[in-house]
Design an enzyme around this catalytic site. Sequence first.
Site, mmCIF file in Angstrom:
data_model
loop_
_atom_site.group_PDB
_atom_site.id
_atom_site.type_symbol
_atom_site.label_atom_id
_atom_site.label_comp_id
_atom_site.label_asym_id
_atom_site.label_seq_id
_atom_site.Cartn_x
_atom_site.Cartn_y
_atom_site.Cartn_z
ATOM 1 N N HIS A 9 -53.309 66.925 32.982
ATOM 2 C CA HIS A 9 -52.439 67.610 33.954
ATOM 3 C C HIS A 9 -52.724 67.168 35.390
ATOM 4 C CE1 HIS A 9 -56.102 69.827 33.189
ATOM 5 N NE2 HIS A 9 -56.049 70.293 34.432
ATOM 6 N N GLY A 66 -58.372 63.884 36.952
ATOM 7 C CA GLY A 66 -58.669 64.283 38.323
ATOM 8 C C GLY A 66 -59.601 63.308 39.018
ATOM 9 N N THR A 67 -60.693 62.977 38.338
ATOM 10 C CA THR A 67 -61.681 62.057 38.914
ATOM 11 C C THR A 67 -61.633 60.664 38.305
ATOM 12 O OG1 THR A 67 -63.250 62.736 37.220
ATOM 13 C CG2 THR A 67 -63.323 63.933 39.341
ATOM 14 N N GLY A 68 -61.075 60.532 37.117
ATOM 15 C CA GLY A 68 -61.149 59.289 36.343
ATOM 16 C C GLY A 68 -62.409 59.224 35.502
ATOM 17 N N ILE A 69 -63.331 60.151 35.736
ATOM 18 C CA ILE A 69 -64.636 60.100 35.053
ATOM 19 C C ILE A 69 -64.498 60.467 33.575
ATOM 20 C CG2 ILE A 69 -66.937 61.119 34.932
ATOM 21 C CD1 ILE A 69 -66.779 61.507 38.006
ATOM 22 N N GLY A 70 -63.860 61.589 33.315
ATOM 23 C CA GLY A 70 -63.719 62.015 31.921
ATOM 24 C C GLY A 70 -62.971 60.982 31.092
ATOM 25 N N MET A 71 -61.930 60.415 31.664
ATOM 26 C CA MET A 71 -61.146 59.403 30.946
ATOM 27 C C MET A 71 -61.989 58.168 30.655
ATOM 28 S SD MET A 71 -58.247 60.539 30.106
ATOM 29 C CE MET A 71 -56.691 61.351 30.525
ATOM 30 N N ARG A 132 -70.629 33.244 33.303
ATOM 31 C CA ARG A 132 -71.817 34.112 33.191
ATOM 32 C C ARG A 132 -71.433 35.556 32.862
ATOM 33 N NH1 ARG A 132 -70.514 33.899 38.505
ATOM 34 N NH2 ARG A 132 -70.856 35.739 39.812
ATOM 35 N N HIS A 133 -70.228 35.932 33.230
ATOM 36 C CA HIS A 133 -69.801 37.310 32.944
ATOM 37 C C HIS A 133 -69.597 37.528 31.444
ATOM 38 C CE1 HIS A 133 -69.527 37.810 37.190
ATOM 39 N NE2 HIS A 133 -68.661 36.813 37.291
HETATM 40 C C1 RB5 Z 1 -59.478 68.743 35.124
HETATM 41 O O1 RB5 Z 1 -59.694 69.874 35.886
HETATM 42 C C2 RB5 Z 1 -60.559 67.698 35.421
HETATM 43 O O2 RB5 Z 1 -61.797 68.129 34.954
HETATM 44 C C3 RB5 Z 1 -60.183 66.363 34.809
HETATM 45 O O3 RB5 Z 1 -58.947 65.957 35.315
HETATM 46 C C4 RB5 Z 1 -61.122 65.203 35.078
HETATM 47 O O4 RB5 Z 1 -61.428 65.070 36.418
HETATM 48 C C5 RB5 Z 1 -62.294 65.096 34.195
HETATM 49 O O5 RB5 Z 1 -63.117 64.189 34.298
#
Ligand code: RB5
Length: 145
Positions: A9, A66-71, A132-133
Amino acid sequence: MKIAIGSDHAGFPLKEKIKDLLTQKGLEVIDKGCYNTDSVHYPEFGAAVAKAVADCEVSRGILVCGTGIGMSMIANRFHGVRATLCHNEFTATAAREHNDSNLLCLGARVLDEALALKLVEIWLATEYAGGRHQTRLDLIEELSK
Ligand code: RB5
């Protein structure tokens, strides 16, 4: 190039803008959701795009949360996926040149829209440098067996 795209979302509005950009460029886009801003769980959409890349249904993927981290966390669980979280022009370039990134992760709450679209353009246009990569990418495969 066939490309899969997905978001949660938080990433949905940016995903739609990226989809427009890719379509304008004549790329075939497979949208794995989500499809509105109702709250969802990012791993479900991350897995759908990463699986499409891992199974060679598409050659590249883009994921936005939101951060790209979870993905990036979920996407890198899939064998053959090289998911890279990019924040600026340097990381978008290096992700392709050095890491042969096949899945771009972006943070919609981190980047403004214009920069995010620029990073997509860079990531699409930049070639992998190899050499090298490749030794280092081979090591990732070997050491993670
Ligand atoms: C959703 O609130 C947020 O946690 C998600 O978009 C993301 O940033 C997770 O890494």
